[in-house]
Design an enzyme around this catalytic site. Structure first.
Site, PDB file in Angstrom:
ATOM      1  N   LYS A  95       5.288   8.877   8.910  1.00 18.98           N
ATOM      2  CA  LYS A  95       5.158   8.311  10.251  1.00 18.98           C
ATOM      3  C   LYS A  95       6.269   8.769  11.215  1.00 18.98           C
ATOM      4  O   LYS A  95       6.184   9.854  11.750  1.00 18.98           O
ATOM      5  CB  LYS A  95       5.036   6.794  10.162  1.00 18.98           C
ATOM      6  N   TYR A 130       0.867  -1.184   0.000  1.00 19.27           N
ATOM      7  CA  TYR A 130       0.000   0.000   0.000  1.00 19.27           C
ATOM      8  C   TYR A 130       0.894   1.221   0.000  1.00 19.27           C
ATOM      9  O   TYR A 130       1.875   1.279   0.749  1.00 19.27           O
ATOM     10  CB  TYR A 130      -0.889  -0.014   1.252  1.00 19.27           C
ATOM     11  N   ASP A 155       9.169   2.708  -0.712  1.00 17.71           N
ATOM     12  CA  ASP A 155       8.178   3.297   0.180  1.00 17.71           C
ATOM     13  C   ASP A 155       8.532   2.873   1.599  1.00 17.71           C
ATOM     14  O   ASP A 155       8.245   1.759   2.030  1.00 17.71           O
ATOM     15  CB  ASP A 155       6.771   2.825  -0.204  1.00 17.71           C
TER      16      ASP A 155
HETATM   17  P1  KE4 Z   1      -0.645   8.206   4.957  1.00 13.98           P
HETATM   18  O1  KE4 Z   1      -1.217   8.916   3.768  1.00 13.98           O
HETATM   19  O2  KE4 Z   1      -1.678   7.382   5.681  1.00 13.98           O
HETATM   20  O3  KE4 Z   1       0.144   9.125   5.825  1.00 13.98           O
HETATM   21  O4  KE4 Z   1       0.466   7.179   4.398  1.00 13.98           O
HETATM   22  C1  KE4 Z   1       0.138   6.291   3.382  1.00 13.98           C
HETATM   23  C2  KE4 Z   1       1.050   5.098   3.436  1.00 13.98           C
HETATM   24  C3  KE4 Z   1       2.025   4.983   2.468  1.00 13.98           C
HETATM   25  N1  KE4 Z   1       2.883   3.954   2.464  1.00 13.98           N
HETATM   26  C4  KE4 Z   1       2.835   3.009   3.411  1.00 13.98           C
HETATM   27  C5  KE4 Z   1       3.838   1.896   3.377  1.00 13.98           C
HETATM   28  C6  KE4 Z   1       1.884   3.063   4.433  1.00 13.98           C
HETATM   29  O5  KE4 Z   1       1.858   2.102   5.358  1.00 13.98           O
HETATM   30  C7  KE4 Z   1       0.956   4.134   4.449  1.00 13.98           C
HETATM   31  C8  KE4 Z   1      -0.135   4.240   5.481  1.00 13.98           C
HETATM   32  N2  KE4 Z   1      -0.284   3.177   6.364  1.00 13.98           N
HETATM   33  C9  KE4 Z   1      -1.584   2.903   6.953  1.00 13.98           C
HETATM   34  C10 KE4 Z   1      -1.498   1.608   7.753  1.00 13.98           C
HETATM   35  N3  KE4 Z   1      -1.418   0.501   6.922  1.00 13.98           N
HETATM   36  C11 KE4 Z   1      -2.056   4.036   7.789  1.00 13.98           C
HETATM   37  C12 KE4 Z   1      -3.314   3.803   8.564  1.00 13.98           C
HETATM   38  C13 KE4 Z   1      -4.565   4.296   7.914  1.00 13.98           C
HETATM   39  O6  KE4 Z   1      -4.687   4.231   6.665  1.00 13.98           O
HETATM   40  O7  KE4 Z   1      -5.451   4.728   8.628  1.00 13.98           O
END
Ligand code: KE4
Length: 451
Positions: free
Chosen positions: A286, A158, A253
């Site tokens: 993060k 993701y 990523d």
């Molecule tokens: P954000 O847009 O949520 O800040 O980041 C996107 C993203 C991009 N790349 C990776 C590897 C990620 O894990 C994420 C976001 N992770 C999720 C948990 N799997 C955040 C939690 C959520 O979507 O509420």
């Protein structure tokens, strides 16, 4: 990524959730599904999400005042635990100086310098507000810098919810992906090729078919969105070789793994196994924001200088490099780079995984686990999976029982079997031992037929 929903488990073991239920009912009236990000809704495991009232150290308290040992840590950022004094002090000081200026600050330079010093593959970076924004722009930059359109991604990874990345595999390597979300026109994902993670032959074949058109390959080096699946060294080497040979950019990523699995992020681990290994672009989020909305993408100068205002690739943000978020990120990074920080964190995480493994074995529950730094994953499977199909062979009903059993015992893990877990510096050995003891009880409750 489309993910299945499962019926709620019995809540007979859970403590009273009255106020959580009441808040959820109220939230549903004004916020779709009651949540501002779908995974918070407990759809995969059933039951009512806990509405958090406050957090301190390794703990969260819900709306009923129930305490939980927190292994989600805001989905990764809270590597120091909640409310770390140095971070709070930096944030308070920043707040007094103003919340946002929309103008450059010295602190942005300091944070950029700090991140670059930890990540030698990057010579420049740009700060943004979310991982989604960072991943989306890294893709645009790869396309702009190469003059090509095609992007390779891997099933189960993701990279945020940019349209071009909300895609699942098409019918074959000659066809491109299908949208996984309504509202994404097929034309928007027509240039995204989705391959199986860790599948060497498929990657070779994809480059053989489409090499001259591929702008970039984006990958989670340790896929936290498949709970915890490592790209093999062989697969990583091939990603690097094929990108270099065909003039495509390798995009790491590290939103989840960045400054979380190691101070130098996952790429530093692969560089130990593959001398000279570097991705071309890195996406982070993060931990570098320490719990505030902050993310970044970066790479070599020649590529990064393709960005506006220097180059033709446009990217912008009202709150990018926000002074409070940068203060929070900087204070966090200064803590985690202290000598011994990662060794101590990794030891705690290993203690947790070793304990869970032993407890599962004692209850004859099929179990596998892996961890790195402060990130972990475990599966109710006898062997660690290597790709998305294998992860999805996990028994969701058993995971559901485990999840609710732990929650009822004050242990808060991600409410989905495909999400990684996180240990923070604030977790004590006592917290970890209590978690293992709770898991041992729950393992014994798993249906005998399923063991
Ligand atoms: P954000 O847009 O949520 O800040 O980041 C996107 C993203 C991009 N790349 C990776 C590897 C990620 O894990 C994420 C976001 N992770 C999720 C948990 N799997 C955040 C939690 C959520 O979507 O509420």
């Amino acid at each position: 990524m489309a993910r299945a929903c499962f019926p709620p488990s019995s809540t007979s073991m859970t403590p009273s959730t009255d106020r959580n239920d009441a808040l959820m009912a109220r939230a549903r009236q004004v916020i779709p599904g009651g949540v501002n990000s779908p995974v918070r809704a407990f759809r995969a495991v059933g039951g009512t999400p806990r509405f958090v009232q406050r957090a301190q150290g390794a703990y969260l308290w819900d709306a009923n005042g129930q305490r939980y040992i927190d292994y989600i840590g805001s989905w990764g950022p809270m590597i120091l635990g909640h409310g770390h004094p140095a971070v709070l002090e930096a944030v308070r000081k920043a707040i007094d100086e103003g919340l946002s200026y929309g103008a450059p600050t010295e602190r942005e330079i300091e944070l950029a310098e700090e991140i670059l010093s930890l990540t030698p593959s990057m010579e420049m970076l740009r700060l943004v507000s979310s991982g989604t924004e960072a991943g989306m722009t890294a893709i645009r930059l790869a396309r702009g810098a190469t003059g090509r359109n095609k992007i390779v991604k891997f099933e189960g990874c993701y990279h945020g919810h940019a349209d071009a990345l909300l895609v699942k595999a098409g019918s074959g390597l000659a066809t491109f992906g299908n949208p996984t979300s309504a509202g994404v026109p097929p034309e928007v994902v027509q240039h995204t090729l989705v391959l199986e993670y860790n599948h060497i032959e498929q990657l070779r074949e994809a480059f053989a078919l489409h090499g001259p058109d591929i702008a970039g390959v984006i990958i989670e080096p340790i896929a936290g969105n498949m709970n915890f699946v490592r790209a093999t060294v062989e697969f990583t080497r091939l990603c690097r070789e094929l990108c270099t040979r065909h003039g495509a950019l390798l995009i790491y990523d590290e939103v989840m793994t960045g400054c979380r699995v190691a101070l130098g992020s996952a790429q530093s681990l692969y560089a130990q196994a593959i001398p000279g290994f570097e991705p071309d672009l890195t996406v982070m989020g993060k931990v570098i924001g320490g719990g505030m909305p902050l993310a970044a993408f970066g790479g070599k100068r020649a590529v990064m200088e393709q960005l506006a205002p220097l180059g033709p690739v446009y990217q912008a943000g009202t709150l990018s490099g926000n002074p409070v978020a940068t203060a929070c990120g900087l204070a966090t990074l200064r803590e985690i780079r202290k000598p011994g920080f990662f060794d101590a964190l990794a030891a705690k995480t290993r203690r947790l995984m070793d304990g869970l493994r032993a407890a599962a074995r004692a209850a004859s529950v099929p179990f596998s686990a892996d961890c790195e730094g402060g990130m972990f994953g475990f599966f109710l499977l006898p062997e660690l999976p290597q790709n998305y199909q294998q992860v999805m062979q996990s028994d969701s009903a058993r995971f559901n029982t485990l999840f609710h059993g732990l929650l009822a015992r004050g242990i808060y893990i991600a409410p989905a079997l495909y999400e990684a877990g996180f240990v923070s510096a604030a977790h004590t050995d006592g917290d970890i031992d209590a978690t293992i003891a709770a898991a041992a009880e729950v393992f014994r409750l798993l249906p005998a037929t399923a063991r």
